[in-house]
Write a protein that holds these residues in place. Structure first.
Motif, PDB file in Angstrom:
ATOM      1  N   LEU A  59       9.549   6.267  14.987  1.00 22.62           N
ATOM      2  CA  LEU A  59       9.038   5.029  15.548  1.00 22.62           C
ATOM      3  C   LEU A  59       7.527   4.886  15.446  1.00 22.62           C
ATOM      4  CD1 LEU A  59      11.280   4.727  18.663  1.00 22.62           C
ATOM      5  CD2 LEU A  59      10.930   2.975  16.999  1.00 22.62           C
ATOM      6  N   VAL A  62       6.091   1.791  13.431  1.00 25.36           N
ATOM      7  CA  VAL A  62       6.377   0.515  14.088  1.00 25.36           C
ATOM      8  C   VAL A  62       5.455   0.313  15.279  1.00 25.36           C
ATOM      9  CG1 VAL A  62       8.134  -0.749  15.331  1.00 25.36           C
ATOM     10  CG2 VAL A  62       8.730   0.497  13.289  1.00 25.36           C
ATOM     11  N   MET A  63       5.276   1.381  16.063  1.00 28.49           N
ATOM     12  CA  MET A  63       4.401   1.265  17.239  1.00 28.49           C
ATOM     13  C   MET A  63       2.969   0.956  16.819  1.00 28.49           C
ATOM     14  SD  MET A  63       6.085   1.500  19.838  1.00 28.49           S
ATOM     15  CE  MET A  63       7.793   1.786  20.095  1.00 28.49           C
ATOM     16  N   PHE A  67       0.902  -2.379  18.040  1.00 30.37           N
ATOM     17  CA  PHE A  67      -0.377  -2.349  18.768  1.00 30.37           C
ATOM     18  C   PHE A  67      -1.471  -3.020  17.949  1.00 30.37           C
ATOM     19  CE2 PHE A  67       1.668   1.175  21.129  1.00 30.37           C
ATOM     20  CZ  PHE A  67       1.549   0.614  22.366  1.00 30.37           C
ATOM     21  N   ALA A  70      -1.241  -6.710  18.357  1.00 28.50           N
ATOM     22  CA  ALA A  70      -1.722  -7.174  19.663  1.00 28.50           C
ATOM     23  C   ALA A  70      -3.243  -7.186  19.716  1.00 28.50           C
ATOM     24  CB  ALA A  70      -1.155  -6.283  20.764  1.00 28.50           C
ATOM     25  N   VAL A  71      -3.880  -6.127  19.166  1.00 26.19           N
ATOM     26  CA  VAL A  71      -5.342  -6.090  19.162  1.00 26.19           C
ATOM     27  C   VAL A  71      -5.894  -7.215  18.290  1.00 26.19           C
ATOM     28  CG1 VAL A  71      -7.330  -4.704  18.541  1.00 26.19           C
ATOM     29  CG2 VAL A  71      -5.428  -3.663  19.690  1.00 26.19           C
ATOM     30  N   ALA A  74      -5.967 -10.398  20.277  1.00 20.22           N
ATOM     31  CA  ALA A  74      -7.108 -10.449  21.188  1.00 20.22           C
ATOM     32  C   ALA A  74      -8.388 -10.768  20.427  1.00 20.22           C
ATOM     33  CB  ALA A  74      -7.238  -9.117  21.923  1.00 20.22           C
ATOM     34  N   ALA A  77      -8.574 -14.475  19.540  1.00 13.21           N
ATOM     35  CA  ALA A  77      -8.911 -15.335  20.683  1.00 13.21           C
ATOM     36  C   ALA A  77     -10.403 -15.290  20.970  1.00 13.21           C
ATOM     37  CB  ALA A  77      -8.107 -14.902  21.903  1.00 13.21           C
ATOM     38  N   VAL A  78     -10.977 -14.074  21.016  1.00 13.43           N
ATOM     39  CA  VAL A  78     -12.412 -13.965  21.317  1.00 13.43           C
ATOM     40  C   VAL A  78     -13.240 -14.547  20.179  1.00 13.43           C
ATOM     41  CG1 VAL A  78     -14.260 -12.356  21.820  1.00 13.43           C
ATOM     42  CG2 VAL A  78     -12.036 -12.009  22.803  1.00 13.43           C
TER      43      VAL A  78
ATOM     44  N   ILE B 128      13.042   0.897  20.567  1.00 13.32           N
ATOM     45  CA  ILE B 128      11.611   0.581  20.610  1.00 13.32           C
ATOM     46  C   ILE B 128      11.160   0.391  22.053  1.00 13.32           C
ATOM     47  CG2 ILE B 128       9.902  -1.146  19.962  1.00 13.32           C
ATOM     48  CD1 ILE B 128      11.420  -1.595  17.412  1.00 13.32           C
ATOM     49  N   GLU B 131      11.024   3.729  23.840  1.00  9.25           N
ATOM     50  CA  GLU B 131       9.860   4.514  23.396  1.00  9.25           C
ATOM     51  C   GLU B 131       8.571   3.966  23.999  1.00  9.25           C
ATOM     52  OE1 GLU B 131       8.787   7.800  20.830  1.00  9.25           O
ATOM     53  OE2 GLU B 131      10.602   7.069  21.802  1.00  9.25           O
ATOM     54  N   LEU B 132       8.490   2.629  24.084  1.00  7.66           N
ATOM     55  CA  LEU B 132       7.291   2.010  24.682  1.00  7.66           C
ATOM     56  C   LEU B 132       7.151   2.395  26.140  1.00  7.66           C
ATOM     57  CD1 LEU B 132       7.045  -1.679  23.440  1.00  7.66           C
ATOM     58  CD2 LEU B 132       5.343   0.086  23.234  1.00  7.66           C
ATOM     59  N   TYR B 136       4.776   5.843  24.833  1.00  5.96           N
ATOM     60  CA  TYR B 136       3.647   4.960  24.563  1.00  5.96           C
ATOM     61  C   TYR B 136       3.282   4.133  25.783  1.00  5.96           C
ATOM     62  CZ  TYR B 136       4.356   6.133  19.687  1.00  5.96           C
ATOM     63  OH  TYR B 136       4.477   6.815  18.503  1.00  5.96           O
ATOM     64  N   PRO B 139      -0.785   3.748  26.146  1.00  2.00           N
ATOM     65  CA  PRO B 139      -1.340   2.725  25.254  1.00  2.00           C
ATOM     66  C   PRO B 139      -0.903   1.307  25.628  1.00  2.00           C
ATOM     67  CG  PRO B 139      -0.519   4.538  23.978  1.00  2.00           C
ATOM     68  CD  PRO B 139      -0.144   4.814  25.385  1.00  2.00           C
ATOM     69  N   LEU B 140       0.343   1.189  26.089  1.00  2.00           N
ATOM     70  CA  LEU B 140       0.832  -0.147  26.462  1.00  2.00           C
ATOM     71  C   LEU B 140       0.038  -0.718  27.624  1.00  2.00           C
ATOM     72  CD1 LEU B 140       3.198  -2.065  25.705  1.00  2.00           C
ATOM     73  CD2 LEU B 140       4.382  -1.139  27.661  1.00  2.00           C
ATOM     74  N   LEU B 143      -3.372  -1.643  26.483  1.00  2.00           N
ATOM     75  CA  LEU B 143      -3.296  -2.882  25.719  1.00  2.00           C
ATOM     76  C   LEU B 143      -3.194  -4.091  26.646  1.00  2.00           C
ATOM     77  CD1 LEU B 143      -3.182  -3.659  22.774  1.00  2.00           C
ATOM     78  CD2 LEU B 143      -0.729  -3.796  23.002  1.00  2.00           C
ATOM     79  N   LEU B 146      -6.584  -4.733  27.845  1.00  2.00           N
ATOM     80  CA  LEU B 146      -7.392  -5.323  26.774  1.00  2.00           C
ATOM     81  C   LEU B 146      -7.086  -6.807  26.605  1.00  2.00           C
ATOM     82  CD1 LEU B 146      -9.265  -4.944  24.243  1.00  2.00           C
ATOM     83  CD2 LEU B 146      -7.158  -4.746  22.965  1.00  2.00           C
ATOM     84  N   LEU B 147      -5.802  -7.152  26.619  1.00  2.00           N
ATOM     85  CA  LEU B 147      -5.436  -8.559  26.437  1.00  2.00           C
ATOM     86  C   LEU B 147      -5.936  -9.401  27.596  1.00  2.00           C
ATOM     87  CD1 LEU B 147      -1.870  -8.283  24.956  1.00  2.00           C
ATOM     88  CD2 LEU B 147      -3.898  -9.112  23.843  1.00  2.00           C
ATOM     89  N   SER B 150      -9.733  -9.762  27.202  1.00  2.00           N
ATOM     90  CA  SER B 150     -10.122 -10.663  26.117  1.00  2.00           C
ATOM     91  C   SER B 150      -9.771 -12.105  26.463  1.00  2.00           C
ATOM     92  CB  SER B 150      -9.452 -10.246  24.820  1.00  2.00           C
ATOM     93  OG  SER B 150      -8.079 -10.468  24.904  1.00  2.00           O
TER      94      SER B 150
END
Lengths: 103, 165
Positions: A59, A62-63, A67, A70-71, A74, A77-78, B128, B131-132, B136, B139-140, B143, B146-147, B150
């Motif tokens: 995985l 994919v992870m 991520f 998603a970054v 962000a 948007a900024v 998935i 696992e998240l 993970y 990190p989630l 994130l 961070l979102l 931002s």
């Protein structure tokens, strides 16, 4: 027969197109478009290496791509907020005219 | 599979080239959406269905639409789109991009990584998600912070108007 090379070459081409847009265009929004294209090329590389490797951890790729997406959201948007702020200040999004530090 | 890859690759490259080369900015963003859909199709081809769907939702559904909104907010209605399309140093920029592609292509072709794919890993959305929530989860959470940051930052930057007119 598809190999890793196909995906890497396509990703390099996509990155170069985005880089050309960033370096050559005058409009700030098109520069952001180029940055998004470069980020997409990077995501494509992540998933291509994940798919064509021996998958010690099934995985991880994919992870990483999730991520990264998603970054990138962000960042977009900024970045667009900054373009709007620059437009408010200078009344233009033309990067050749936004060249003063103290305006 | 080879045919599908060729078609999608041509679609991506055409969309990307149009996105950075057209004069009408709305057309640029729409071509960018086409390139994003092509990349999502490649993700599906690579066996990462969830990432492909996330790509369509995030990029086509959010980023492209956000760019259209930014475009409409920053449009000079009184100034028609005339003048040069590219900056003064465009030749240098395009040469640098071509050089970068040349170096990358030489590196890729000389690296000898062109192996065939191993059997496709079977991934379910449930896997998935689990696992998240396990490996993970840190990190989630980062994130999520961070979102949020931002989003607040984008609102603060875009909404403050020091000179109300």
């Amino acid at each position: 027969m598809l190999t890793l090379n196909h995906f890497l070459l396509l990703s390099a081409a996509l990155f170069s197109v985005g880089l050309a847009g960033v370096l050559a265009r005058r409009n700030a929004i098109v520069v952001l478009v180029g940055i998004e294209l470069m980020l997409n090329a990077a995501n494509l590389n992540f998933l291509a290496f994940w798919r064509f490797s021996k998958n010690p951890e099934p995985l991880a790729g994919v992870m990483f791509a999730l991520f990264s997406i998603a970054v990138a959201a962000a960042e977009a948007a900024v970045g667009l907020a900054l373009v709007i702020a620059i437009y408010r200040h200078c009344r233009t999004t033309n990067l050749d005219q936004v060249d003063s530090l103290k305006g | 599979m080879q045919l599908a890859f060729t078609i999608i690759a041509l679609l991506i490259l055409a969309g990307a080239t149009a996105a950075v080369a057209l004069r009408n900015l709305v057309h640029c963003v729409l071509c960018l959406a086409v390139a994003f859909v092509g990349v999502a199709a490649l993700f599906l081809l690579l066996g990462a269905e969830f990432v492909g769907l996330a790509q369509i939702m995030v990029y086509v559904g959010a980023v492209a639409i956000l760019m259209v909104f930014a475009l409409l907010l920053t449009r000079n209605a009184d100034l028609p789109a005339t003048g040069p399309l590219v900056s003064k140093s465009w030749l240098t920029g395009v040469s640098i991009a071509a050089l970068v592609f040349g170096c990358l292509a030489i590196g890729i072709l000389a690296s000898g990584v062109g192996q065939a794919a191993p059997p496709s890993p079977q991934l379910s959305v449930r896997q998935i998600g689990e696992e998240l929530m396990r490996n993970y989860v840190l990190p989630l959470e980062v994130l999520g912070v961070l979102l949020t940051v931002s989003m607040i930052g984008a609102v603060v930057i875009a909404m403050t108007d020091p000179k109300p007119d």
